[in-house]
Design a protein around this motif. Structure first.
Motif, PDB file in Angstrom:
ATOM      1  N   GLY A  43      -7.831 -50.547  -3.432  1.00  0.00           N
ATOM      2  CA  GLY A  43      -9.044 -49.774  -2.510  1.00  0.00           C
ATOM      3  C   GLY A  43      -9.520 -48.781  -3.114  1.00  0.00           C
ATOM      4  N   VAL A  44     -10.393 -48.089  -2.517  1.00  0.00           N
ATOM      5  CA  VAL A  44     -12.035 -47.107  -3.206  1.00  0.00           C
ATOM      6  C   VAL A  44     -11.638 -46.021  -3.078  1.00  0.00           C
ATOM      7  N   ARG A  86       1.838 -50.060 -14.676  1.00  0.00           N
ATOM      8  CA  ARG A  86       1.047 -51.180 -15.139  1.00  0.00           C
ATOM      9  C   ARG A  86       0.506 -52.307 -14.650  1.00  0.00           C
ATOM     10  N   PHE A  87      -0.227 -53.030 -14.399  1.00  0.00           N
ATOM     11  CA  PHE A  87      -1.561 -53.720 -14.547  1.00  0.00           C
ATOM     12  C   PHE A  87      -1.112 -54.901 -15.653  1.00  0.00           C
ATOM     13  N   GLY A  88      -1.019 -55.757 -15.471  1.00  0.00           N
ATOM     14  CA  GLY A  88      -0.703 -56.567 -17.015  1.00  0.00           C
ATOM     15  C   GLY A  88      -0.718 -55.851 -18.087  1.00  0.00           C
ATOM     16  N   GLN A  95      -2.364 -49.324 -17.951  1.00  0.00           N
ATOM     17  CA  GLN A  95      -1.564 -48.368 -18.197  1.00  0.00           C
ATOM     18  C   GLN A  95      -2.586 -47.913 -16.597  1.00  0.00           C
ATOM     19  N   ALA A  96      -2.458 -47.872 -15.491  1.00  0.00           N
ATOM     20  CA  ALA A  96      -2.648 -46.635 -14.545  1.00  0.00           C
ATOM     21  C   ALA A  96      -2.492 -46.053 -13.879  1.00  0.00           C
ATOM     22  N   LEU A  97      -1.311 -45.678 -14.781  1.00  0.00           N
ATOM     23  CA  LEU A  97      -0.638 -44.703 -13.717  1.00  0.00           C
ATOM     24  C   LEU A  97       0.636 -44.728 -15.183  1.00  0.00           C
ATOM     25  N   GLU A 143     -11.733 -39.465 -12.494  1.00  0.00           N
ATOM     26  CA  GLU A 143     -12.751 -40.398 -12.398  1.00  0.00           C
ATOM     27  C   GLU A 143     -12.538 -41.113 -11.987  1.00  0.00           C
ATOM     28  N   ASN A 144     -13.085 -42.448 -11.788  1.00  0.00           N
ATOM     29  CA  ASN A 144     -13.253 -43.890 -11.223  1.00  0.00           C
ATOM     30  C   ASN A 144     -12.434 -44.530 -12.254  1.00  0.00           C
ATOM     31  N   GLY A 145     -10.993 -44.832 -12.127  1.00  0.00           N
ATOM     32  CA  GLY A 145     -10.502 -45.473 -12.466  1.00  0.00           C
ATOM     33  C   GLY A 145      -9.369 -44.653 -13.503  1.00  0.00           C
ATOM     34  N   ALA A 146      -9.408 -43.175 -12.698  1.00  0.00           N
ATOM     35  CA  ALA A 146      -8.734 -42.557 -13.125  1.00  0.00           C
ATOM     36  C   ALA A 146      -7.172 -42.839 -12.741  1.00  0.00           C
ATOM     37  N   GLY A 147      -6.569 -43.403 -11.213  1.00  0.00           N
ATOM     38  CA  GLY A 147      -5.626 -43.738 -11.155  1.00  0.00           C
ATOM     39  C   GLY A 147      -4.800 -43.514  -9.322  1.00  0.00           C
ATOM     40  N   LYS A 148      -5.928 -42.882  -8.635  1.00  0.00           N
ATOM     41  CA  LYS A 148      -6.304 -41.825  -7.327  1.00  0.00           C
ATOM     42  C   LYS A 148      -5.316 -43.190  -6.354  1.00  0.00           C
ATOM     43  N   SER A 149      -5.835 -44.006  -6.464  1.00  0.00           N
ATOM     44  CA  SER A 149      -6.078 -45.031  -5.728  1.00  0.00           C
ATOM     45  C   SER A 149      -4.610 -45.603  -5.692  1.00  0.00           C
ATOM     46  N   THR A 150      -4.228 -45.799  -7.015  1.00  0.00           N
ATOM     47  CA  THR A 150      -3.147 -45.934  -7.161  1.00  0.00           C
ATOM     48  C   THR A 150      -1.729 -45.214  -7.400  1.00  0.00           C
ATOM     49  N   LEU A 151      -1.916 -44.686  -7.021  1.00  0.00           N
ATOM     50  CA  LEU A 151      -0.711 -43.134  -6.975  1.00  0.00           C
ATOM     51  C   LEU A 151      -0.666 -43.381  -6.174  1.00  0.00           C
ATOM     52  N   THR A 169     -11.173 -37.136  -3.212  1.00  0.00           N
ATOM     53  CA  THR A 169     -12.484 -36.986  -2.600  1.00  0.00           C
ATOM     54  C   THR A 169     -13.166 -36.978  -3.952  1.00  0.00           C
ATOM     55  N   HIS A 170     -14.671 -37.110  -4.234  1.00  0.00           N
ATOM     56  CA  HIS A 170     -15.532 -37.512  -6.166  1.00  0.00           C
ATOM     57  C   HIS A 170     -16.298 -35.408  -5.318  1.00  0.00           C
ATOM     58  N   ARG A 171     -16.555 -35.681  -3.644  1.00  0.00           N
ATOM     59  CA  ARG A 171     -16.959 -34.498  -3.502  1.00  0.00           C
ATOM     60  C   ARG A 171     -16.323 -32.870  -4.005  1.00  0.00           C
ATOM     61  N   PRO A 208     -12.188 -57.184  -6.933  1.00  0.00           N
ATOM     62  CA  PRO A 208     -11.477 -55.968  -6.059  1.00  0.00           C
ATOM     63  C   PRO A 208      -9.902 -55.656  -7.956  1.00  0.00           C
ATOM     64  N   THR A 209     -10.161 -56.076  -8.722  1.00  0.00           N
ATOM     65  CA  THR A 209      -8.864 -54.833  -9.269  1.00  0.00           C
ATOM     66  C   THR A 209      -9.469 -53.803  -9.720  1.00  0.00           C
ATOM     67  N   LEU A 210     -11.093 -53.624  -9.866  1.00  0.00           N
ATOM     68  CA  LEU A 210     -11.176 -52.524 -10.385  1.00  0.00           C
ATOM     69  C   LEU A 210     -11.638 -51.544  -9.639  1.00  0.00           C
ATOM     70  N   SER A 211     -11.375 -50.260  -9.787  1.00  0.00           N
ATOM     71  CA  SER A 211     -11.640 -49.165  -8.857  1.00  0.00           C
ATOM     72  C   SER A 211     -12.624 -49.353  -7.932  1.00  0.00           C
ATOM     73  N   GLY A 212     -12.322 -48.409  -7.430  1.00  0.00           N
ATOM     74  CA  GLY A 212     -13.827 -47.827  -6.330  1.00  0.00           C
ATOM     75  C   GLY A 212     -14.789 -48.118  -6.863  1.00  0.00           C
ATOM     76  N   GLY A 213     -15.070 -46.916  -7.537  1.00  0.00           N
ATOM     77  CA  GLY A 213     -16.316 -46.101  -8.425  1.00  0.00           C
ATOM     78  C   GLY A 213     -16.754 -47.313  -9.194  1.00  0.00           C
ATOM     79  N   ASN A 214     -15.493 -48.124  -9.785  1.00  0.00           N
ATOM     80  CA  ASN A 214     -16.172 -49.518 -11.130  1.00  0.00           C
ATOM     81  C   ASN A 214     -17.011 -50.416  -9.871  1.00  0.00           C
TER      82      ASN A 214
HETATM   83  N1  ATP Z   1      -3.686 -54.809  -9.547  1.00  0.00           N
HETATM   84  C1  ATP Z   1      -4.858 -54.555 -10.115  1.00  0.00           C
HETATM   85  N2  ATP Z   1      -5.194 -55.150 -11.283  1.00  0.00           N
HETATM   86  C2  ATP Z   1      -5.484 -54.717 -12.064  1.00  0.00           C
HETATM   87  N3  ATP Z   1      -6.101 -53.397 -12.557  1.00  0.00           N
HETATM   88  C3  ATP Z   1      -5.832 -53.127 -11.984  1.00  0.00           C
HETATM   89  C4  ATP Z   1      -5.293 -53.138 -10.053  1.00  0.00           C
HETATM   90  N4  ATP Z   1      -5.221 -51.926  -9.193  1.00  0.00           N
HETATM   91  C5  ATP Z   1      -6.042 -51.292  -9.904  1.00  0.00           C
HETATM   92  N5  ATP Z   1      -6.625 -51.868 -11.478  1.00  0.00           N
HETATM   93  C6  ATP Z   1      -6.549 -50.858 -12.330  1.00  0.00           C
HETATM   94  O1  ATP Z   1      -6.239 -49.316 -12.404  1.00  0.00           O
HETATM   95  C7  ATP Z   1      -7.021 -48.196 -12.881  1.00  0.00           C
HETATM   96  C8  ATP Z   1      -6.691 -47.082 -11.434  1.00  0.00           C
HETATM   97  O2  ATP Z   1      -7.449 -47.298 -10.444  1.00  0.00           O
HETATM   98  P1  ATP Z   1      -7.421 -46.994  -9.194  1.00  0.00           P
HETATM   99  O3  ATP Z   1      -8.044 -47.475  -8.026  1.00  0.00           O
HETATM  100  O4  ATP Z   1      -6.221 -45.834  -8.841  1.00  0.00           O
HETATM  101  O5  ATP Z   1      -8.726 -45.944  -9.896  1.00  0.00           O
HETATM  102  P2  ATP Z   1      -9.001 -44.847  -8.778  1.00  0.00           P
HETATM  103  O6  ATP Z   1      -8.764 -43.063  -9.536  1.00  0.00           O
HETATM  104  O7  ATP Z   1      -8.935 -44.924  -7.067  1.00  0.00           O
HETATM  105  O8  ATP Z   1     -10.670 -44.577  -9.293  1.00  0.00           O
HETATM  106  P3  ATP Z   1     -12.164 -44.475  -7.892  1.00  0.00           P
HETATM  107  O9  ATP Z   1     -12.216 -43.032  -7.711  1.00  0.00           O
HETATM  108  O10 ATP Z   1     -12.935 -45.247  -8.764  1.00  0.00           O
HETATM  109  O11 ATP Z   1     -11.814 -45.218  -6.764  1.00  0.00           O
HETATM  110  C9  ATP Z   1      -8.562 -49.212 -13.207  1.00  0.00           C
HETATM  111  O12 ATP Z   1      -8.562 -49.641 -14.561  1.00  0.00           O
HETATM  112  C10 ATP Z   1      -8.404 -50.505 -12.242  1.00  0.00           C
HETATM  113  O13 ATP Z   1      -9.120 -51.410 -13.122  1.00  0.00           O
END
Ligand code: ATP
Ligand code: MG
Lengths: 336, 519
Positions: free
Chosen positions: A335-336, B16-18, B21-23, B41-49, B201-203, B400-406
């Motif tokens: 997600g985002v 891990r994704f490939g 290491q997201a977390l 930060e963007n990509g820190a792993g919040k959404s993944t957690l 949130t980022h705010r 879609p595998t990028l984090s939202g901010g990225n």
């Molecule tokens: N399905 C996936 N396949 C490969 N990589 C992924 C996948 N989902 C997330 N990632 C990677 O895991 C890392 C963490 O992503 P995540 O979406 O948790 O970030 P975030 O903290 O929510 O960032 P943002 O603030 O931009 O939303 C990123 O490097 C992202 O590219």
């Protein structure tokens, strides 16, 4: 900003999606080999040069039209009229040739007929806003009708040796129809993978709203892609005439289903956005081989329909599985 | 609270994704009646957690406990049954169904013969909406609601199963300040009722208004978990970025009179959305557009790009009239729009990061207009990536595998790659972290310095004050003021947007204006 670099994936530059495309092709190849081995054990002369040649010749119509259909499906469309358009082109080419029109001109006119039918499909879809399924279902009937009218319900025997030679000649050991299919594959592959047109086709098939908002003229794209599939259907029709030498307006019956089956079997997603052209051609060879195998094993032709249907369902199940792996289903999207 | 048992606890979560290491071993816990903010930060792993907690991702290592009972991974349904409700940032409402059908989707009350019990559905939905202080008709179609109302319906949906844990991923990213206030009240009320809330949130302003505790993630690593009262904003930013934030040293400047006006809009109107809007943007200038929801600024941007068709007035680019009926025409005239809704109108999910970046534009040294030049694209991708600090593993990754901010940064990259001379950017930093924001402001100023005319439409007044030279303020479809370099600061932008017309003219409209802006 921060200096930490993200570790590289072990796949390097190859994306999961591309890898799966390759795997799908490898899978098709594996099934193909299994079919050959099993059938050869049961019926040793299956592997002879003659039946290999038949298989390649029979696969070429599917492959040629499959190239166009792959692009249509990548655009999240469908063309149900390819069988009728194939028949129309077949009788046009046959009638013109048998009434003394020079071969090149006869073929050109037949191809033009397909191009026109495809363009009309595209215009109906974009200008009248009719779904592709419905528009091409209408064209299925119309093209069939025109073919029947044009042929007056009769069949034509092609007497021009040069025409039938197209169906029989061999280039460097490969039957000419299959060479034509390979050329269509190369042209289609370059168009779909190496041009802006191809990227826009995939984009429009995947997220049409975003494609439009990014400045892609989706309507022109739709017309162009349907024109292309019409052209490839007509080329398949010319190949039929060249191979059979004696055609009537019913030659294309059921062709559309087989074409759609090979496209899906080849790894192109019905959900749009993706197209695997080499997969389509490989799947055409597979379907032709299975049909030939059933033939040589003395299985009734009717079972070939069953085989194609089962393969199609298998292919769709495989697609669902792929989607789970790549996480391209919405719920699995990060997600985002 | 520490004496209590947490209602939700995660230990040593690794995902891990490939090769990514997201977390990397994250511990997280949440108590009843607590708001626990998760930042990074963007990509820190919040959404993944969050996805791990909500049962959407199976963790590679680590354990989860709900009410001190260990929970095995059982998919999203199991997580819901265990009392974990999630509000994803991506909307999951079915637009064609009614609000009531959406809220109770999947667990509708039934009558015999499995028929839907409509009266009960409507009553239950009304009750839920009432708890949230909402006046939304349960029978309205979900797609017809404003974004903010849809967001609140999402919350009602999550609450319909009476969860003890509510997870919210950037719930305010698409809301304006007034709507944010309303949402914060709702979250506060939920906490008072005993719900444990995990809030991303980022705010940072919201974090300090709401949170009891704050957990900071950086590159998948847990940097800190602390009481919100024990830290201030600057320290928090330092924890997030691993360094101090370089202040935005921006001085709005009058762009020299002799610079040509690249975009000239006069008396442009679109019935029902905006009327008689006139302004100019010079080469080298960044013009902001401020305004509340309904002020018509989004529509104005869309109209200039050919996505909407103005009913009167003219727009000129470089002194030639711009009559865009399709975005293609606008692109051809050198105008680019960064769309507000990145999911619906920006991203092509099946294409890779590189393909998304060069969707319509060609890389600099890709001389052929027809053929794609992958190596040239990859080369320019690397430049854009380092310029905008995009965190991606490979250009061939599906977007879609990028984090939202990225993902947002890739779309900004698309704007840069377009080499348009007029850049229209709607909410350019939506979902982007604090550190990256200032990088993006710098990037926009550089684009202007390279002779582009940049128009930034934003609901964030601070953002406008940090990036613009002048700011056009819109209210109810009209351009009401232009703030010049001397008067450009956050407060005056907010004041002008709220007040609407100039003071002397505003008197007779006073009542309306008050209605538009809830205190
Ligand atoms: N399905 C996936 N396949 C490969 N990589 C992924 C996948 N989902 C997330 N990632 C990677 O895991 C890392 C963490 O992503 P995540 O979406 O948790 O970030 P975030 O903290 O929510 O960032 P943002 O603030 O931009 O939303 C990123 O490097 C992202 O590219
Ligand atoms: Mg996120």
């Amino acid at each position: 900003m921060s200096t930490t670099t993200v570790p590289r994936s072990p796949l390097g530059r190859l994306s999961v999606r591309r890898l799966l495309d390759v795997l799908q092709s490898a899978g098709l190849l594996a099934v193909l080999i299994v079919v050959f081995v099993v059938v050869s054990v049961l019926e040793p002369h299956f592997i002879s040069g003659a039946s290999l040649k038949t298989i390649l010749v029979n696969s070429s119509q599917l492959a040629v039209c499959g190239v166009g259909m792959t692009m249509v499906i990548a655009l999240r469309g469908i063309d149900l009229s390819v069988g009728s358009v194939e028949a129309l082109a077949a009788v046009v080419a046959a009638k013109l040739s048998s009434t003394g029109t020079p071969l090149a001109l006869a073929i050109a006119i037949a191809l033009l007929a397909g191009l026109v039918a495809g363009t009309i499909n595209g215009l109906i879809i974009t200008q009248l806003r009719v779904p592709a399924f419905v528009a091409t279902l209408g064209m299925l009937s119309i093209a069939q009708g025109v073919a029947l009218l044009y042929s007056n319900g009769g069949s034509f025997l092609v007497s021009d040796r040069a025409f039938t030679a197209i169906g029989r000649d061999v280039v460097l050991g490969v039957p000419l129809p299959f060479v034509i299919a390979l050329l269509a594959l190369i042209a289609g592959w370059v168009l779909f993978n190496q041009t802006r047109f191809g990227r826009h086709t995939a984009a429009a098939g995947d997220n049409e709203e975003a494609a439009i908002a990014s400045g892609i003229r989706v309507r022109s794209l739709i017309v162009a892609v349907f024109a292309i599939v019409g052209l490839t259907a007509a080329l398949a029709g010319v190949l039929v005439t060249a191979q059979v030498g004696d055609v009537d307006a019913t030659v294309g019956m059921g062709f559309e289903l087989n074409v759609i089956a090979v496209v899906v079997l080849g790894g192109t997603s019905l959900a749009g956005g993706r197209g695997n052209l080499p997969g389509t051609v490989l799947a055409s060879v597979l379907v032709a081989s299975i049909n030939a195998a059933l033939n040589i094993l003395g299985v009734q032709t009717f079972y070939q329909y069953l085989a194609v249907g089962l393969l199609l369902i298998l292919a769709l199940a495989l697609e669902a599985f792929r989607d789970r792996l790549t996480g391209s289903r919405p719920s699995a999207r990060p997600g985002v | 609270m520490p004496d209590q048992q947490p209602i939700l606890a995660a230990h040593g979560i690794v995902k891990r994704f490939g090769g990514v290491q997201a977390l990397r071993g994250v511990d997280f816990d949440l108590h009843a009646s607590e708001v626990h903010a998760l930042v990074g930060e963007n990509g820190a792993g919040k959404s993944t957690l969050i996805r791990v907690l909500a049962g959407l991702h199976r963790p590679d290592e680590g354990t989860l406990e709900v009410n001190s009972r260990s929970m095995r991974f059982g998919g999203p349904l199991a997580a819901r049954r265990a009392g974990i409700g999630t509000v994803a940032q991506e909307f999951t409402l079915v637009p064609k169904l009614s609000v009531a059908e959406n809220v109770l989707l999947g667990h509708e009350p039934r009558r015999p013969w499995r028929l839907l019990d409509w009266p009960v559905m409507r009553r239950r939905t009304s009750e839920l909406l009432e708890q949230l202080g909402l006046e939304i008709d349960p029978q309205a179609r979900a797609g017809s609601l404003s974004i903010a109302d849809q967001q609140l319906v999402e919350i009602a949906k999550a609450l319909s199963l009476e969860p003890s844990v509510l997870i919210m991923d950037e719930p305010t990213a698409a809301l304006n300040p007034a709507e944010v206030d309303r949402l914060i009240d709702v979250v506060g009320a939920l906490r008072d009722r005993g719900v444990g809330v995990l809030y991303v949130t980022h705010r940072l302003g919201e974090v300090f208004r709401l949170a009891d505790r704050i957990t900071v993630l950086r590159d998948g690593e847990q940097v800190a978990t602390q009481a919100a009262a024990a830290i201030d904003e600057d320290e928090l930013i330092t924890q997030m970025l691993g360094r101090e934030l370089t202040a935005v040293d921006h001085e709005p400047q009058e762009v020299a009179e002799d610079r040509q006006a690249l975009l000239r809009v006069s008396e442009l109107s679109l019935e029902g959305d905006f009327s008689q809007v006139s302004f100019e943007v010079r080469a080298g200038e960044v013009l902001g557009i401020a305004g509340l929801v309904g002020s018509g600024r989004s529509e104005l941007m869309r109209a200039l790009f050919g996505l909407l068709h103005p009913t009167a007035g003219t727009a000129e680019v470089d002194a030639t009239s711009l009559t865009a009926t399709h975005p293609r025409d606008a692109l051809a005239a050198g105008v680019f729009l960064l769309a507000e809704d990145r999911k619906a109108e920006g991203l092509i999910p099946d294409l890779s990061v590189r393909e998304n970046l060069f969707l319509t534009a060609a890389p600099d040294d890709g001389e052929s207009p027809w053929l794609l030049r992958r190596s040239a694209e990859t080369k320019e991708y690397e430049q854009v990536k380092s310029f905008l600090d995009i965190r991606a593993d490979s250009p061939e990754q599906p977007i879609p595998t990028l984090s939202g901010g990225n993902q947002q940064k890739v779309l900004l990259g698309r704007a840069m790659a377009s080499h348009a001379r007029v850049l229209l950017l709607s909410e350019p930093t939506r979902g982007v972290d604090v550190g990256a924001k200032s990088d993006i402001y710098r990037a926009l100023r550089k684009l202007a310095a390279d002779d582009a005319a940049v128009v930034v439409s934003s609901s964030d007044a601070l953002e406008l004050s940090q990036v613009c030279d002048r700011c056009l303020v819109m209210s109810k479809g009209r351009a009401v003021r232009v703030l010049g370099p001397a008067e450009l600061d956050e407060d005056s932008i907010v004041a002008a947007a709220v007040r609407g017309r100039d003071d002397d003219e505003a008197v007779d409209e006073h009542v309306d204006v008050d209605k538009e802006q809830p205190a």
